[in-house]
Design an enzyme around this catalytic site. Structure first.
Site, PDB file in Angstrom:
ATOM      1  N   CYS A 258      27.795  55.370  23.290  1.00  0.00           N
ATOM      2  CA  CYS A 258      27.526  56.447  24.264  1.00  0.00           C
ATOM      3  C   CYS A 258      28.513  56.248  25.410  1.00  0.00           C
ATOM      4  O   CYS A 258      28.152  55.723  26.456  1.00  0.00           O
ATOM      5  CB  CYS A 258      26.085  56.379  24.768  1.00  0.00           C
ATOM      6  N   ALA A 260      30.792  58.034  27.586  1.00  0.00           N
ATOM      7  CA  ALA A 260      31.084  58.661  28.887  1.00  0.00           C
ATOM      8  C   ALA A 260      30.202  58.061  29.986  1.00  0.00           C
ATOM      9  O   ALA A 260      29.070  57.635  29.710  1.00  0.00           O
ATOM     10  CB  ALA A 260      30.841  60.175  28.794  1.00  0.00           C
ATOM     11  N   PRO A 261      30.712  57.959  31.218  1.00  0.00           N
ATOM     12  CA  PRO A 261      32.004  58.472  31.694  1.00  0.00           C
ATOM     13  C   PRO A 261      33.204  57.598  31.370  1.00  0.00           C
ATOM     14  O   PRO A 261      34.334  57.994  31.635  1.00  0.00           O
ATOM     15  CB  PRO A 261      31.795  58.560  33.214  1.00  0.00           C
ATOM     16  N   GLY A 262      33.003  56.397  30.821  1.00  0.00           N
ATOM     17  CA  GLY A 262      34.120  55.648  30.285  1.00  0.00           C
ATOM     18  C   GLY A 262      34.537  54.390  31.013  1.00  0.00           C
ATOM     19  O   GLY A 262      35.462  53.704  30.568  1.00  0.00           O
ATOM     20  N   LYS A 264      33.006  51.496  31.225  1.00  0.00           N
ATOM     21  CA  LYS A 264      32.813  50.334  30.358  1.00  0.00           C
ATOM     22  C   LYS A 264      33.788  50.368  29.189  1.00  0.00           C
ATOM     23  O   LYS A 264      34.258  49.330  28.718  1.00  0.00           O
ATOM     24  CB  LYS A 264      31.373  50.271  29.864  1.00  0.00           C
ATOM     25  N   GLU A 282      31.017  60.327  22.018  1.00  0.00           N
ATOM     26  CA  GLU A 282      30.332  61.099  23.047  1.00  0.00           C
ATOM     27  C   GLU A 282      29.935  62.446  22.471  1.00  0.00           C
ATOM     28  O   GLU A 282      30.775  63.185  21.946  1.00  0.00           O
ATOM     29  CB  GLU A 282      31.223  61.297  24.279  1.00  0.00           C
ATOM     30  N   ASP A 309      27.806  62.636  17.552  1.00  0.00           N
ATOM     31  CA  ASP A 309      26.783  61.612  17.678  1.00  0.00           C
ATOM     32  C   ASP A 309      27.205  60.382  16.890  1.00  0.00           C
ATOM     33  O   ASP A 309      27.591  60.488  15.721  1.00  0.00           O
ATOM     34  CB  ASP A 309      25.463  62.158  17.138  1.00  0.00           C
ATOM     35  N   CYS A 363      20.750  51.503  32.881  1.00  0.00           N
ATOM     36  CA  CYS A 363      20.739  51.438  34.350  1.00  0.00           C
ATOM     37  C   CYS A 363      19.332  51.775  34.828  1.00  0.00           C
ATOM     38  O   CYS A 363      19.132  52.628  35.689  1.00  0.00           O
ATOM     39  CB  CYS A 363      21.784  52.373  34.954  1.00  0.00           C
TER      40      CYS A 363
END
Length: 492
Positions: A258, A260-262, A264, A282, A309, A363
């Site tokens: 998963c 985005a936003p990128g 990591k 994404e 996916d 998070c």
């Protein structure tokens, strides 16, 4: 002797008419400046209301959306800095705003359609002390300003607090936090970055994450050239701990499930020194665009993006048979989605013999999104030859003690001076296939059947789980989350 006219050393006084003209000119300039500021604030409130609407709707439907900063830093938002501040501050005061709105009963059906703009405007006028005269909503709130302030005062008396700040939940109280910068070693070395930032502020090295710099609270570097060109990344410490814990080696093949936003994703690329390959998946097109821009800005050349996916990736496909590490970090706060996806991820990919490490991170600070998820998949993970490892053993805050082995999990908390995060690291047990071969109860034929069972049955089971997960998402049955508690791309 001829008389000379008297010469005064004082400048000649202007006529009353000229004085009035000058005063009118000055007043005009001030009014022009004030009008410009009010106009900018007018548009910022509306942009903030648009972002707030997306965040609140995502929370209400329990569906993940982009983080606040991703939404604010989209091309459609012009005044990004003011908009971001307004959204964050409005969310901070939102419980109090809703309470005084209820007690004054001014949010009638007529204004219900614009409730997000009402929230933002109340924050700006009542709490932010902004003067606003333009706009129907602004005029409406100004007209009821006295009633709102009276309701606020009565709330303070009723709660027996001395200030409005005391009405806020503890998690919303302002605590100065250090600023973190991750050095993008694909573009610049750490010492060069330290030398550059030392010219403007104090810079320390983080003790746990090698490429992370620590700056004093309040330092704003959004417009710094090294930030703008991607040489350094404004990224929270907890977020940086994730990729570092996965610890992919140069030359590995990695899936970021998963992506985005990128932040990591590109951190993984830097840890791999630009060698090997990262497949960044994404599903959402706008978020994919953000991901691709993050990759472009980072200078990483070993990342391939996949619009779709990650569950649709066939683990028996030769292109994915050499995957050695997987990062699963669902969008904030896709709680129900994350639970389902970890259930899918483990059986779908961990049967591939080359996979050595899998990270699950969120998070979130909620048990149902963290420990409960790990506990539910632990038997399956063990049956597939994986066990929990202990990332950053020196870190004291571990998982909640709700099952045996939770001490391997890692948590961070806002009280640690960073965003709330959760990290679980699965590693393949050493010599797992060798142990199976040495088991007298498993002959060579059965061993191969077990391998085939993993490669054929589990992907089909994943699709079945995915069907039920999509049904749950449509029915809104997913667990609660803390989406607006995320600190945005710097978090993600």
């Amino acid at each position: 002797m001829a008389l000379r006219p008297h010469q005064s050393s004082r400048p000649e006084r202007k006529s009353k008419v000229e004085g009035r003209k000058d005063e009118k000119k000055k007043n005009g300039s001030r009014m022009k400046s004030r009008d410009g500021a009010e106009r900018a604030a007018y548009f910022a409130r509306r942009e903030a209301a648009g972002v707030l609407r997306q965040v609140l709707r995502a929370d209400a439907t329990r569906r993940a959306t982009a983080s606040i900063k991703s939404l604010v830093y989209s091309p459609s938002v012009r005044n990004k800095k003011a908009t971001f501040a307004l959204v964050c501050q409005t969310l901070k005061y939102l419980p109090v705003i809703k309470e005084i709105l209820t007690s004054t009963a001014i949010l009638s059906n007529k204004w219900k359609k614009q409730e997000e703009l009402i929230y933002v405007t109340i924050y700006d006028i009542i709490f932010g002390q902004e003067i606003a005269t333009d706009g129907l909503v602004e005029k409406y709130i100004i007209r009821h300003k006295e009633a709102l302030e009276s309701a606020l005062a009565k709330t303070c008396v009723r709660r027996q607090v001395k200030s409005v700040e005391d009405l806020l939940p503890n998690k919303n109280r302002d605590v100065p936090k250090s600023r973190f910068l991750r050095v993008n070693t694909l573009k610049i070395d750490v010492e060069s970055a330290v030398k550059e930032f030392s010219k403007i502020t104090k810079v320390d090295h983080d003790e746990m994450v090698p490429d992370l710099l620590v700056l004093p609270p309040g330092v704003d570097l959004h417009d710094h050239p090294l930030v703008l060109d991607g040489s350094v990344v404004l990224q929270g410490k907890a977020s940086c701990m994730v990729a570092n814990a996965l610890s992919p080696k140069p030359g590995w093949k990695v899936i970021d499930a998963c992506a985005a936003p990128g932040n990591k994703t590109v951190h993984l690329a830097a840890l791999m020194k630009g060698r090997g390959n990262i497949i960044a998946c994404e599903l959402n097109q706008p978020r994919l665009t953000v991901l691709q821009e993050t990759i472009r800005k980072s200078g990483a050349t070993n990342i391939d993006t996949m619009h779709g996916d990650f569950l649709d990736v066939d683990p028996s496909d030769p292109a994915y048979m050499k995957v050695q590490a997987i990062l699963l970090d669902p969008s904030c706060s896709g709680s129900g989605i994350s639970t389902q996806r970890l259930d899918h991820l483990l059986p779908s990919y961990t049967e591939v013999p080359s996979v050595e490490r899998v990270i699950y991170s969120t998070c979130s600070v909620h048990q149902e999104e963290n420990e409960d998820v790990i506990q539910s998949v632990l038997p399956l993970a063990s049956s597939l030859g994986f066990e929990l490892a202990t990332p950053y053993p020196q870190w004291k805050r571990r998982g909640l003690p709700v099952f045996d082995g939770s001490e391997h999990l890692l948590r961070t908390d806002p009280s640690d001076g960073m965003e709330g995060f959760f990290i679980a690291l699965f590693v393949r047990k050493p010599n797992e296939d060798i142990a199976m071969r040495n088991d007298d109860s498993i002959d060579s034929t059965n061993f191969n059947r077990v391998k085939s069972f993993r490669q054929i049955y589990f992907p089909r089971m994943s699709k079945m789980f995915l069907y039920h997960a999509s049904q749950m998402r449509r029915d809104g049955q997913e667990a609660c989350g803390t989406c607006h508690g995320c600190s945005g791309p710097s978090c993600c």
